[in-house]
Design an enzyme around this catalytic site. Sequence first.
Site, short mmCIF file in Angstrom:
data_model
loop_
_atom_site.label_atom_id
_atom_site.label_comp_id
_atom_site.label_asym_id
_atom_site.label_seq_id
_atom_site.Cartn_x
_atom_site.Cartn_y
_atom_site.Cartn_z
N CYS A 116 -2.09 2.21 -37.55
CA CYS A 116 -3.11 1.87 -38.56
C CYS A 116 -4.40 1.42 -37.88
CB CYS A 116 -2.60 0.76 -39.48
SG CYS A 116 -3.83 0.29 -40.71
N CYS B 118 0.84 -1.20 0.00
CA CYS B 118 0.00 0.00 0.00
C CYS B 118 0.87 1.24 0.00
CB CYS B 118 -0.92 -0.01 1.22
SG CYS B 118 -2.09 1.36 1.17
#
Lengths: 488, 451
Positions: free
Chosen positions: B411, B152
């Site tokens: 693309c 954490c």
Amino acid sequence: MSLQACFSRTPFMSDKNNKTIDDFPLLKEMTPPMRREEARVEADRCLNCYDSPCTIACPTHINIPKFIKQIGSKDNLGSAITIFDANAMGHSCARVCPVEALCEGSCVYLGWHEKPIEIGRLQRFATDALMEKGIQPFEAGEPNGKTVGIVGGGPAGLSAAAYLRRLGFAVTVFEKKPMPGGLNTYGMAEYKMDQRVALDEVALVLDLGVDIRYETVLGDDLKFEDLEKKFDAIFLGVGLGATAPLAIPGEGLKGVYEALHFIEYIKNHEFDAIPAGETTVCIGAGNTAIDVVTQAKRIGTPKVVMSYRRGRADMSAYDYEYELAAGDEITFEWQTMPIAILGDDKVTGIRLQRTELKDGKVLPIEGSEFEIPCDRIVKAIGQTKQVDLLSKTAGITLDKKGRIVVDATTLQTSNPMVFAGGDAVNGGAEIVNAAAHGKRAALGIFNTLFPGNPPGPEHSDWIQTIEGVRTVRPPNHHHAKTLETANV
Amino acid sequence: MRKHLKPRTFKKLKGKVDLSSNTAGIKSPNPFWLASAPPANSGEQVMRAFDHGWGGAVWKTLGEDPAVVNVTSRYGAIDIGGMKMAGFNNVELITDRPLDVNLKEIAEVKKKYPKHAVIVSLMVPCERKNWHDIVKKAEDTGCDGLELNFGCPHGMSERGMGAAVGQVPEYIQKVVEYVKEVAKTPVLTKLTPNIADVRFPARAAMAGKTDGVSLINTINSVMGIDLDTLKPKFAIGGKGAHGGYCGPAVKPIALNMVSQIANDPETKNLPISGIGGVSDWRDATEFLLLGSSSVQVCTAVMHYGFRIVEDMISGLENWMREHEFETLDDFIGKSAGDIVEWKHLNLHHKTVAKIDSSTCIECDLCFIACNDTAHQCIVRPSDYGKTGKGWKIPTVIEEDCVGCNLCSLVCPVEECITMEDVETGHAPLTWEQYTAAGMTGYKEVYKRFHD
Ligand SMILES: Cc1cc2nc3c(=O)[nH]c(=O)nc-3n(C[C@H](O)[C@H](O)[C@H](O)COP(=O)(O)OP(=O)(O)OC[C@H]3O[C@@H](n4cnc5c(N)ncnc54)[C@H](O)[C@@H]3O)c2cc1C
Ligand SMILES: Cc1cc2nc3c(=O)[nH]c(=O)nc-3n(C[C@H](O)[C@H](O)[C@H](O)COP(=O)(O)O)c2cc1C
Ligand code: SF4
């Protein structure tokens, strides 16, 4: 492309014999399939709503966000399984469902005035992929020792057959026609769906091990009493009867068709074998009438007229169907009614009379008769119910309109061993409603024959899609401790 | 002429696949676990998740009483294009429910769902006694394993716990040793990504005899500034704090760390539970291929709910059928060995871009990307700019293409630009071999110098 432009590119009346579907571009499936990237972009656009309105709107309650997200994660097979699990007719529904009125019409994007997700085309993307691979995702259940006879191999009967087989019943289908599929095979406008699609889907159902007898007619070849003796339960999915008659002079002339015969003829034949003629007049203004006029135009008939007793606002066809016909340059004769069909042996014209509407009633206007020269007339004023067959042969209760009366949950008729669904019960709706009925009746039959002994957990997914809800565990700190439900 | 159509035939779906998973001895019906986070906050949630199909759950991290107090306003997110919550961030602490309530619910869940994996995540101050006490209490519930939260990055680390431990390998080893002195169930050590090299904490956990590692926890992050108020995006009374970053955007970082541990000679046999940006079965499968035995999910569940596991199961099963894998062990770690150090890549490998003119939609994004930012080897018909007419479909000058992939990445059309391998005829040569040979033996495979 406008119709005119299309015609000028493709001379319909050419005398070449070897025409292909490419010579009839307007009869090709109108809605194109999705390319992969198109499907991906569209799948990503889906918000994956919880308790989604599209799933609720679909009569078979397919988990739509789920199958769309499965396309998004390239699990096309999983997507098709999600679809077929809830709707055995999911392949044809993807093409012929009135999605504007159902799933797509309820998409949350509409609340933003944005284009709804193209659910129909995404569904087609997934089911096409399964058909292409030729995969049977389901299995027949362990034989449970009971038999079911199904009359009618249309969407209702076949959907029932699919789920009954999965539940382990031995299933025999009796079908009047030489091919299975009911109106799916014989009635869908060719530009919505070609016969190949309907037959592929039927094949997926029959692959589960369904015994089907073609050209076997209940009432002629088959006695109801024999069915009762032979089977533990019977499902009636006989659809509707013949087109209602006009009851005017000249109805017997050559060139006068019932809508369904006309459509069936187009579907059954190579298109170049269908004479286009000069002028076709269609009587009626429902969805079937639209299918008649648009297809008449698309086989190359130069002038197509639609005659309706009332006005545009009263027509029962969906708006987008009307727009399709308008786009095909159909001539609408609103507020006209047929009074005579002209000709000696063959149709040469029709005499119509104008009408006025008073308090919702249609009244003919004196002296307003006029004639339209034509070489084909198609009657599309709705189908009759199979009252004769059902009331006399089957001995089950019908309502005033000739529909079979059933229990809403199980679809059981007044004869406890007989169940029914589809057009014969709802009076004529859509493929998807018939499919939902077949699924519901399958469970109804199971629960009736095996009371207190529900199907195993492997069936829980599709069973949840019957009512479209499942129970979920409620949060602890909510006051009601009973299980909550959520739409599947 | 009447039509004649032949009916289609079907083949059966290939046999049933087995998704059951085993991570360091923790068994679950499938490899999909809830990560220790709000979705696994309470018994009722975890049971609802199991009903939907989750195979396991790592309970929201337990600490000592009195329970922590959280702030309100806790999460922030970044949306990328049309995608909501592409990255997610939080300043939440460990559980804010009393310890005995959590323990009671864990025991209840375990009793009702004996086949599912229930793992208890723990975080207490770095003293032997504190860890011994909490481990015993946790294991009294009947849980299947423990996870030590050394990850954490906010709040707890200021109190000398969480990432404050996870960033110092010696502390990790020490605490894992304390835990292993008493633990009877398998212990997973959850690692923080907020370090320079994840192999060091992993090795330390291993030295402390951890049974496995789970990673990644969240990454230090600030979500942005509101340009109207000039305040942090998601502020608590006008102030923000760095929080933990997770969600789809962090997946590549997590995959790298998982592969580092899977490939490190010291830790290569250490079981891994992979975490970070898993949203669908594809993400999960990538973690498995790189050596994780299970995956944990937080953000995607927080976005869509427990139901997403249904698609994950279906997708993984169908993919396994396609590849004829019957169990997870048939493919776990199968791709890890293909992630190597740069010096082992073949300098003589050549790939060039090919543009399929039949699917090109003429957006010319490849052209401008290559021309302005890559190697200027995509060209368009010379007259296009003058007339605005005719084709503007670009083509690749293969001789100049360095095979960087950029054009194929920009693309928008699937498989329109493909990278195709070209046989150079040169024997493979890695940087390691090249330098060992005194920088000799390299043959040009693309044009490096233009006049
Ligand atoms: C022209 C037209 C266009 C339509 N277009 C659409 C559309 O675009 N989208 C949509 O969703 N719905 C459409 N529908 C509605 C849809 O076709 C029906 O709702 C659906 O087919 C009903 O299914 P069913 O199984 O109840 O009946 P049917 O499809 O009619 O099937 C009944 C079957 O029973 C057989 N049968 C009948 N009597 C006997 C007997 N005595 N013995 C043995 N077999 C018998 C028939 O041959 C037939 O195969 C259209 C309907 C028509 C008429
Ligand atoms: C709101 C929130 C709270 C979290 N709380 C904890 C926690 O108490 N203990 C813990 O080990 N990890 C905690 N995490 C980290 C997650 O378990 C997980 O490691 C991280 O979110 C990455 O996975 P994801 O990309 O699927 O979200 C939390 C994450 C979020 C978003
Ligand atoms: S998600 Fe629930 S708890 Fe969070 S802010 Fe909204 S209502 Fe409140």
